[in-house]
Design an enzyme around this catalytic site. Sequence first.
Site, short mmCIF file in Angstrom:
data_model
loop_
_atom_site.label_atom_id
_atom_site.label_comp_id
_atom_site.label_asym_id
_atom_site.label_seq_id
_atom_site.Cartn_x
_atom_site.Cartn_y
_atom_site.Cartn_z
N ASP A 479 34.50 37.86 40.73
CA ASP A 479 35.64 38.79 41.58
C ASP A 479 36.91 38.81 40.75
O ASP A 479 37.32 37.77 40.13
CB ASP A 479 35.95 37.98 43.07
N GLU A 522 36.71 44.92 44.60
CA GLU A 522 36.60 44.32 43.12
C GLU A 522 35.51 43.26 42.67
O GLU A 522 35.54 42.50 41.87
CB GLU A 522 38.12 43.84 42.89
#
Length: 613
Positions: A479, A522
């Site tokens: 992430d 993301e």
Amino acid sequence: MRSNPGVDTSASTPDDRTLAQQLSRAFTTFGALVASGFFITALTYTISWGYLTPEAARCRVAVRAESAANAAMIDEENGLRGFLMTRDERFLDAYARGMVALARANEILTANTGLASELAMPMLAARLAEEKWTERWALAAADTRAELVPPSMLEGKTLFDAYRTDEATFAAALDERSDALSRREQRVILARVTLVLGVFLAVFFLAVRQHGALRDSIVGPVAALLRHIGRVRDGQLEATVAPAGARDLRQLGEGLNEMVRALAAAQGSAASRDEMLREHSVRLRQILEASREFSESLNLAYVVGSVLESTAAVGGYERVIVWLMDDGEKRLVNARESSTDASADAAVEMGHGLAGRAAKAGRITFEGPTGQVRFADTVGLVRAIAIPLIVGARVVGALEARHAEARVVTTQSIEVLEMLATHAATAIESARLHELTEERSQIDALTHLSNRRRLDSDLDAECKRCVRYARPLSFVMLDVDHFKAFNDAHGHPAGDTALQELADVIAGCVRTTDTAFRYGGEEFCVLLRETTGADALSFAERVRQRIETRFATGPSAGITASFGVAEFLAAAPMPRSLVEAADAAMYESKHAGRNRVTLSPVKPFVSGLSNTG
């Protein structure tokens, strides 16, 4: 000398008789012989059915009745002995049934043996022994009064043994008479068969004689005509028949010869046309079968292979290439990428070469014996043909077919190849669109990595494989750190660009056996096949370092990522368990300060694998 049909020839020799007279004479003779055969057969059947068969049937009935009488006597004797030994009157039921059965059997014996003198004395002796046993012992034994003294068992046995001896003599006499009657029936049948066979042999002998006469007078000439007709039927139109036999048969032979000559003249003009139609029909059937085959599949490789095989089979070409238009519509790409033919180019420019010129012009292109390329409506010696693959009004490729040496190509063969190309173009374009749709449905539009849909499918398949074959599997999740703040500071377009660059870094690190995915937002993940937890940890660290290096400077400077690594567990073989373990490890990395890699602490229990976590 031949007979005149209009003159009486009843006194003529066999050779002078007409066919009708010979047939009438043969029919009369055959009828007489057959009638004699029927009469003899009817006579022997009458003798057999009127005398021998009824007598034999009565004898067989007597044999069965004698057996039934003997069984009834045994039932009486057994019932009386049981009663005397136990004084149980239920045993007398068997005695009573035996008496009834004995009386019925004796009536049948009397009715069916009365006419046979050789059976009278044995039957009388058996009947007297039966009555002596009944009167002297059986009646007294069957008396149920308690005050009476029961008769001696020994006496009863002596009397019954005497009956059995006389009964056996009677039974033997019956069997001997039955055998004698059977032998007599067989002799009568043999005589009947012999007589009938003699009649039929006489008929056969007469038929042979009549066949010889008919063969000489008409069968021979007719057989010659039939053989000639058979040769004509088989296509031997140059054969003729020599007229022979009666005048009408000679006229028939001459007319047949004239007809054959006319057919031979007509066959010469029709042979080439028939051959052309036959070849065209075969090729059309091959096209129909081929179009059915490659229209039933949406797999591009399968469709292209079917088109190649069908084209080679229809035209007898040594090499066939399917060229497909690339995305820029400036080049044609070999659909098989030269895997089947090392001499074929992988791509040609539009307007160049045989296939390039055919695709650019949208017309059939020919390559002559010396290699010159031309557009021509006339046919002749050609070494290769290229036909544009057109769907609607758009050229999607070209079909190139080559011979090893130049051959003469007919208009019909070009039409067949063009028809095959029309069906092939539709099937190939459908397969291409289906493949493109399937590919785009599993690719993330922004990063061009595999999407969440592809991840679910691959995870499920790999987890099942690991359970079955006990092979290692690891999963990495990452992430982007503080990505929301990056978007707020630089804007979403810059954030999209940063995600694309990060996806490029991940794609550059994975092996061909691994798959990188955009998990969402993301978040990214990597499925590492045949990889243990320790190796996956090293992989994740390498990716983390490259991301840190890539974003050390530039508009996206400062971007880092936190990683979580999990190894497949046999104790928790569900794909969700693997994702949850990697996700938990990733959040451990974030809580520990971000920009780091954490391996899931859960120990794997996969059979046969070393624990490297």
